[in-house]
Design an enzyme around this catalytic site. Structure first.
Site, PDB file in Angstrom:
ATOM      1  CD  GLU A  54      -0.909   6.681   4.165  1.00  0.00           C
ATOM      2  OE1 GLU A  54      -0.067   7.264   3.444  1.00  0.00           O
ATOM      3  OE2 GLU A  54      -0.956   6.813   5.405  1.00  0.00           O
ATOM      4  CG  ASP A  90      -1.302  10.712   2.695  1.00  0.00           C
ATOM      5  OD1 ASP A  90      -1.896  11.779   2.445  1.00  0.00           O
ATOM      6  OD2 ASP A  90      -0.687  10.061   1.840  1.00  0.00           O
ATOM      7  CE  LYS A  95       5.655  14.481   6.452  1.00  0.00           C
ATOM      8  NZ  LYS A  95       4.591  13.663   7.024  1.00  0.00           N
ATOM      9  CB  SER A 145       1.453  15.848   2.621  1.00  0.00           C
ATOM     10  OG  SER A 145       1.140  14.567   2.120  1.00  0.00           O
ATOM     11  NE  ARG A 153       5.652   4.733  -0.760  1.00  0.00           N
ATOM     12  CZ  ARG A 153       5.302   5.589   0.199  1.00  0.00           C
ATOM     13  NH1 ARG A 153       4.093   5.512   0.715  1.00  0.00           N
ATOM     14  NH2 ARG A 153       6.152   6.485   0.623  1.00  0.00           N
ATOM     15  CG  ASP A 160       1.256  13.050   8.045  1.00  0.00           C
ATOM     16  OD1 ASP A 160       1.849  13.255   6.980  1.00  0.00           O
ATOM     17  OD2 ASP A 160       0.652  11.994   8.318  1.00  0.00           O
ATOM     18  CG  ASP A 186       0.224   8.588  10.289  1.00  0.00           C
ATOM     19  OD1 ASP A 186       0.754   9.506   9.630  1.00  0.00           O
ATOM     20  OD2 ASP A 186      -0.063   7.478   9.797  1.00  0.00           O
TER      21      ASP A 186
END
Length: 443
Positions: free
Chosen positions: A230, A223, A354, A309, A266, A221, A377
């Site tokens: 991030e 970030d 992913k 990502s 976002r 991953d 994470d």
């Protein structure tokens, strides 16, 4: 010098009163040996400060006594030598052999022991699992608790070696569990996961053997794993919406809201930003400590390296090129007339995607998923880590730690290497060969 009958080896880290650890772990390799008539089996050990010529002198004396060598093991620890040989010797020669070894090696500062054996079997442990312990510091109390937990679940410690002195202390324990069949160590794994939370060191357990070293692709991953921040929050800072976006990010990483929904929410706040902010953010990216060492080491070993990502490809392309990654996948920001539209285009790189990309990379590399490692994470990494042969949670949220094979809770990405069985000595040796070795002072 000593000359005595067969002795019983006791592993001090496992309680002597816990007989389960001794009787329920029979996974040893029986080496069938034959001796000419008239020879008896014995174990010869030499212990002392390491000096040039000790091994040569040792075998010179054995040769003079026409000793048959059946098995040998030599190790060096902090300048202390331990040399042992399983041999066949004439019963009338045992005393002169002992005196000859002692007299010859005394000048080298060595202590000699000869122990007669009552069996011709030479056994070596075939450990079922590897347990890696990482911490800063690792204390005797930590090892005691780990050793007792292993004993409580019928696991025997076969060998221990140090694998790291920087940036954390690392130990690797080869162990044999009571039930060597696949799945037999599940209860022990759960107990060690609980223990790591109690004592504050990272404890990872993995099947031992060739399968541990058969992996050839690792996928990170980005970030808060490969990099410290991030990307979406860094972009949002240019719009003055960093706190608002950070809250949505945190909810997504905890698995409280759908990742695609959170991403679109976002990205919407970025509408109207000049596309030049992408270059600004790309320049501000900071690699996680140990990331460059980790990638470089794995590439030297022949690993394919990848990053998947939930961030943005326009930001990561330069990073991927700098690290010479084999694969990179991320979302694409829509840009019109030099401005961000607040939308992403194409398929969103979410939790399911992913895992799909990991499978795609493995297939392209001619590998099975069991030959892959995934590191992440957040909750959107769950599918990827679950699909990989080894899934490592890096300073992760509880939702990911619960499904990961191993967890790292220190801020150094090179801990991943140690969990995979790669020692700091091996990492540094490779760095010395090309001049890339550098140890940054820790504060």
């Amino acid at each position: 010098m000593s000359f005595r009958g067969a002795a019983t080896w006791n592993n001090g880290l496992v309680s002597q009163t816990n007989q389960t650890a001794r009787t329920a772990a029979p996974a040893v390799q029986d080496i069938t040996v034959t001796l000419p008539p008239g020879l008896v089996p014995a174990v010869v050990t030499v212990v002392g400060r390491d000096r040039p010529g000790v091994s040569a002198a040792f075998f010179r004396v054995l040769a003079a006594h026409r000793v048959q060598v059946l098995d040998v093991e030599q190790s060096l620890f902090r300048g202390r030598l331990n040399l042992a040989a399983f041999v066949g010797c004439g019963p009338d020669d045992l005393e002169t052999l002992t005196e000859g070894l002692s007299g010859t090696l005394r000048s080298y500062g060595q202590t000699v022991t000869v122990e007669v054996q009552d069996s011709l079997r030479s056994t070596r442990a075939l450990s079922t699992h590897a347990v890696v312990v990482l911490g800063n510091p690792v204390t005797a109390q930590h090892i005691s608790r780990i050793g007792q937990t292993l004993a409580d679940y019928g696991a025997n410690i076969d060998t221990i070696r140090g694998i790291s002195d920087y940036p954390v202390t690392g130990l690797e324990l080869k162990v044999t569990v009571a039930d060597p069949k696949p799945g037999g160590g599940v209860a022990l794994r759960k107990a060690l996961a609980t223990l790591t939370q109690e004592i504050g060191v990272d404890i990872a357990i993995e099947r031992a053997g060739l399968v541990r070293y058969a992996k050839n692709l690792i996928c990170f991953d980005c970030d808060s794993t490969l990099i410290t921040g991030e990307v979406i929050e860094m972009l949002a800072a240019h719009a003055g919406k960093e706190e608002e976006v950070a809250e949505v990010t945190a909810r997504a990483m905890r698995g409280e809201i759908d990742f695609e929904e959170s991403l679109r929410e976002r990205v919407a706040v970025l509408a109207g930003l000049d596309a030049s902010v992408i270059d600004d953010v790309a320049r501000d990216i900071v690699l996680t400590p140990g990331a460059r060492t980790t990638i470089r080491t794995l590439q030297r070993m022949g690993y394919k390296t990848a990053v998947v990502s939930g961030g943005f490809i326009q930001v990561l392309e330069g990073l991927a090129a700098d690290l010479e990654l084999d694969y990179v996948r991320a979302n694409t920001l829509e840009i019109e007339d030099g401005k961000l539209t607040g939308r992403v285009i194409g398929k969103v790189v979410d939790r399911a995607a992913k895992a799909e990309f990991l499978a795609e990379f493995a297939a392209d590399s001619g590998l099975g998923l069991h030959q892959t490692v995934a590191v992440g994470d957040g909750a959107n990494d769950i599918d990827m880590l679950s699909a990989a042969g080894l899934g490592i949670a890096f300073n992760a949220k509880p939702a990911l730690r619960e499904v990961a094979d191993a967890a790292v809770n220190h801020p150094f990405l090179d801990e991943v290497l140690h969990i995979m069985g790669i020692s700091r000595e091996e990492i540094d040796e490779a760095g010395l060969s090309d001049g890339s070795l550098r140890r940054v002072p820790l504060h």
